[in-house]
Enzyme design. Structure first.
Site, PDB file in Angstrom:
ATOM      1  N   GLY A 166       3.241   4.227   0.698  1.00 43.00           N
ATOM      2  CA  GLY A 166       4.334   4.388   1.963  1.00 43.00           C
ATOM      3  C   GLY A 166       4.985   2.945   1.829  1.00 43.00           C
ATOM      4  O   GLY A 166       4.818   2.191   1.102  1.00 43.00           O
ATOM      5  N   HIS A 175      19.697  -1.995  -8.932  1.00 44.20           N
ATOM      6  CA  HIS A 175      19.664  -3.311  -8.317  1.00 44.20           C
ATOM      7  C   HIS A 175      19.449  -4.293  -9.785  1.00 44.20           C
ATOM      8  O   HIS A 175      20.365  -5.441  -9.863  1.00 44.20           O
ATOM      9  CB  HIS A 175      18.362  -3.408  -7.816  1.00 44.20           C
ATOM     10  CG  HIS A 175      18.543  -3.007  -6.183  1.00 44.20           C
ATOM     11  ND1 HIS A 175      19.440  -3.034  -5.720  1.00 44.20           N
ATOM     12  CD2 HIS A 175      17.417  -2.052  -5.852  1.00 44.20           C
ATOM     13  CE1 HIS A 175      19.074  -2.237  -4.297  1.00 44.20           C
ATOM     14  NE2 HIS A 175      17.761  -1.757  -4.501  1.00 44.20           N
ATOM     15  N   GLY A 226       0.800  -1.192   0.004  1.00 40.63           N
ATOM     16  CA  GLY A 226       0.100   0.137  -0.076  1.00 40.63           C
ATOM     17  C   GLY A 226       0.992   1.240  -0.001  1.00 40.63           C
ATOM     18  O   GLY A 226       1.837   1.155  -0.277  1.00 40.63           O
ATOM     19  N   HIS A 260       9.750  -4.125 -10.210  1.00 38.68           N
ATOM     20  CA  HIS A 260       8.519  -4.099  -9.852  1.00 38.68           C
ATOM     21  C   HIS A 260       8.142  -2.687  -8.975  1.00 38.68           C
ATOM     22  O   HIS A 260       9.096  -2.505  -8.199  1.00 38.68           O
ATOM     23  CB  HIS A 260       7.821  -5.189  -9.004  1.00 38.68           C
ATOM     24  CG  HIS A 260       7.945  -6.491  -9.769  1.00 38.68           C
ATOM     25  ND1 HIS A 260       8.036  -7.563  -9.171  1.00 38.68           N
ATOM     26  CD2 HIS A 260       8.314  -6.927 -11.188  1.00 38.68           C
ATOM     27  CE1 HIS A 260       8.156  -8.774  -9.963  1.00 38.68           C
ATOM     28  NE2 HIS A 260       8.444  -8.132 -11.195  1.00 38.68           N
ATOM     29  N   HIS A 274      22.427  -1.911  -1.627  1.00 34.74           N
ATOM     30  CA  HIS A 274      22.365  -0.794  -1.046  1.00 34.74           C
ATOM     31  C   HIS A 274      23.659  -0.352  -0.651  1.00 34.74           C
ATOM     32  O   HIS A 274      24.566  -1.086  -0.302  1.00 34.74           O
ATOM     33  CB  HIS A 274      21.357  -0.928  -0.067  1.00 34.74           C
ATOM     34  CG  HIS A 274      19.747  -1.153  -0.631  1.00 34.74           C
ATOM     35  ND1 HIS A 274      18.744  -1.524   0.137  1.00 34.74           N
ATOM     36  CD2 HIS A 274      19.378  -0.650  -1.767  1.00 34.74           C
ATOM     37  CE1 HIS A 274      17.700  -1.479  -0.569  1.00 34.74           C
ATOM     38  NE2 HIS A 274      18.098  -0.764  -1.614  1.00 34.74           N
ATOM     39  N   HIS A 328      17.042   4.176  -9.030  1.00 34.12           N
ATOM     40  CA  HIS A 328      17.442   3.485  -7.924  1.00 34.12           C
ATOM     41  C   HIS A 328      17.259   1.704  -8.387  1.00 34.12           C
ATOM     42  O   HIS A 328      18.268   1.037  -8.242  1.00 34.12           O
ATOM     43  CB  HIS A 328      16.806   3.782  -6.651  1.00 34.12           C
ATOM     44  CG  HIS A 328      17.128   2.710  -5.554  1.00 34.12           C
ATOM     45  ND1 HIS A 328      18.081   3.225  -4.442  1.00 34.12           N
ATOM     46  CD2 HIS A 328      16.736   1.590  -5.116  1.00 34.12           C
ATOM     47  CE1 HIS A 328      18.241   2.367  -3.676  1.00 34.12           C
ATOM     48  NE2 HIS A 328      17.114   1.262  -4.130  1.00 34.12           N
ATOM     49  N   GLU A 329      16.003   1.519  -8.666  1.00 36.14           N
ATOM     50  CA  GLU A 329      15.698   0.083  -8.924  1.00 36.14           C
ATOM     51  C   GLU A 329      16.531  -0.570 -10.095  1.00 36.14           C
ATOM     52  O   GLU A 329      16.816  -1.762  -9.930  1.00 36.14           O
ATOM     53  CB  GLU A 329      14.119  -0.198  -9.178  1.00 36.14           C
ATOM     54  CG  GLU A 329      13.343   0.222  -7.940  1.00 36.14           C
ATOM     55  CD  GLU A 329      13.837  -0.498  -6.522  1.00 36.14           C
ATOM     56  OE1 GLU A 329      13.549   0.268  -5.691  1.00 36.14           O
ATOM     57  OE2 GLU A 329      14.185  -1.573  -6.576  1.00 36.14           O
TER      58      GLU A 329
END
Lengths: 402, 88
Positions: free
Chosen positions: A77, A120, A75, A93, A126, A116-117
């Site tokens: 946040g 990865h 959800g 995703h 990180h 950022h994703e």
């Protein structure tokens, strides 16, 4: 920065957006996603081509809640998005319960989270540098985006520096896809020449600027995988680094991408496998304040400074300071709680940890607690098992190990 | 859309630390009453505080829970699970 341990074998990567977010126009999403990929092309030769169908390297989806990978979104946040490392497919995703926005301080900025994703998806883990794009926390909308040096060093350690001058800011479309996914990992093997298993004491160990790990012993060197010796090693040092002698005392790679080797009173500087100037030079000339006949050297992850070890003492060398070695050095190695004197080697490994090697054992250092790490099996651990993948060697040195 | 609750209890913090690689995955299942020994718990908090650039107290203080409540990436901070051999 920290690397997960896998990367793509090719630099021309393809991607497609198979599920778009509810609240944004597709064309806008295409543009933002293209910009986010292009961030990683600025300092490397990586290119990213959008496809609208068929097999691709990286698939992108905007989904809510449980979406089939066992890692449900939560959800608005909390978790904003997640991505898979190359060895796990590289897909990204995004939680479509978030209010994704473009160029606005409202909601969550799509470009920043996507860039950022995709870090990865390319193999970056990180970073603990809060200014880095690869830090795990969303810092709010940043109108002026700049990739941190930490991120540049990370991506270049996987894919090398940029050599082409194509500025890949406008994503190209549908060029012929190479659907090659990362080759599956060959299981680690005991090294063909397993003398290192019988005598695993090393002269030195270091990472190259590209994140490869090398152990030196005598006139040979071993290239290491994530838990063993890479097939085809050892090889002769004189082959890997022409002009470099055997029986090296210490080595490290600095953030300028150059690797420094130390032996006796002299040192050599290499860029990759090429000598970088006229060497050897005297240590007293290039590293004022540092003694000869060193035991070990490394760049410590805790502060990026260079540390030299000899006997029961250590020195800190900061090239940016004058003098580079403060008068308060040398200091006792016992300051590094649990680390023994008369070391053989030291290294800041690609997983972010600091390691010390002595004889046939090694120690993992907990930088935050400034002490040798506690773990099971305990440290020191046998180097042969954990670094060279030697079979029938113990995985622990604990006496009466159960 | 449902709003993710901020981290304000030890259980929520335990789930968070397990989700992002500081505690074993078992801690993530709120049903299981997996008992954590104190050292493991303190180490996990220290590890997270060190990674997030907080004062390393080993205590689940307000600063730490505030940071745990920030929106973030869902990928673990510590990859390379403890049980795989390659974690040297």
């Amino acid at each position: 920065y920290a690397l997960q341990g896998s990367r793509w074998r090719v630099k021309a990567l393809t991607y497609k957006i198979s599920k778009y977010p509810k609240r944004l126009k597709r064309a806008d999403v295409d543009a933002e996603i293209g910009r986010a990929f292009a961030v990683w092309s600025l300092d490397t030769d990586l290119t990213f081509t959008r496809k609208t169908s068929g097999p691709v390297h990286i698939e992108i989806k905007f989904v809510e809640g449980e979406h089939g990978d066992g890692d449900a979104f939560d959800g608005q946040g909390g978790t904003l998005a997640h991505a898979f490392f190359p060895v796990f497919g590289g897909d990204a995703h995004f939680d479509d319960a978030e209010l994704w926005t473009i160029g606005s301080s409202r909601g969550t900025n799509l470009f920043q989270v996507a860039a950022h994703e995709f870090g990865h998806s390319l193999g970056l883990s990180h970073s603990d540098q809060s200014s880095a794009l690869m830090a795990p926390f969303y810092r709010g909308y940043e109108p002026v985006f700049k990739l941190d040096d930490d991120d540049k060093a990370a991506i270049q350690s996987l894919y090398g520096r940029k050599t082409t001058n194509t500025n890949q800011y406008t994503p190209t479309f549908n060029s012929p896809p190479s659907t090659q996914r990362p080759t599956s990992f060959t299981p680690p093997r005991t090294p063909l020449d397993d003398s290192i298993c019988k005598d695993s004491k090393i002269d030195t160990i270091f990472n190259s600027a590209h994140g490869d790990t090398y152990a030196f012993k005598g006139d040979k060197f071993y290239k290491l995988t994530t838990d063993a010796v890479e097939e085809g090693y050892p090889q002769l040092i004189s082959k890997g680094w022409p002009g470099l002698p055997s029986n090296i005392d210490a080595a490290f790679t600095y953030k300028n991408g150059k690797t420094y080797f130390f032996k006796g009173t002299q040192y050599w500087r290499y860029m990759g496998s090429q000598m970088d100037g006229v060497y050897p030079k005297e240590i007293s000339e290039g590293f004022t304040g540092i003694p000869d006949h060193l035991d070990a050297a490394m760049v410590w992850g805790g502060n990026g400074k260079i540390y030299f070890f000899k006997g029961s003492k250590f020195w800190r060398f900061d090239p940016a300071k004058r003098p580079p070695v403060k008068a308060s050095y040398p200091k006792p190695i016992s300051n590094w709680e649990g680390v023994p004197n008369n070391l053989d080697a030291a290294l800041k490994y690609t997983n972010g940890y600091t390691y010390f090697f002595k004889g046939d054992k090694y120690y993992r250092f907990h930088d935050a607690r400034f002490a040798v790490d506690t773990a099971t099996p305990p440290f020191p651990r046998p180097t042969a098992h954990w670094w060279f993948g030697c079979k029938n060697t113990p995985s622990s040195t604990a006496v009466g190990d159960h | 859309a449902s709003q993710t609750a901020p981290v304000s209890t030890t259980t929520q913090a335990e789930i968070y630390l397990s989700q992002f690689g500081y505690l074993p995955a078992s801690a993530r299942n709120p049903e299981s009453s997996g008992l954590q020994d104190k050292q493991t718990w303190v180490s996990a908090i220290e590890e997270f505080q060190s990674f997030a650039g907080l004062n390393i107290t080993g205590e689940l203080d307000s600063e730490t829970m505030k940071l745990m409540s920030l929106p973030r990436c869902g990928v673990r901070d510590r990859v390379g699970s403890a049980d795989s051999r390659s974690k040297r």
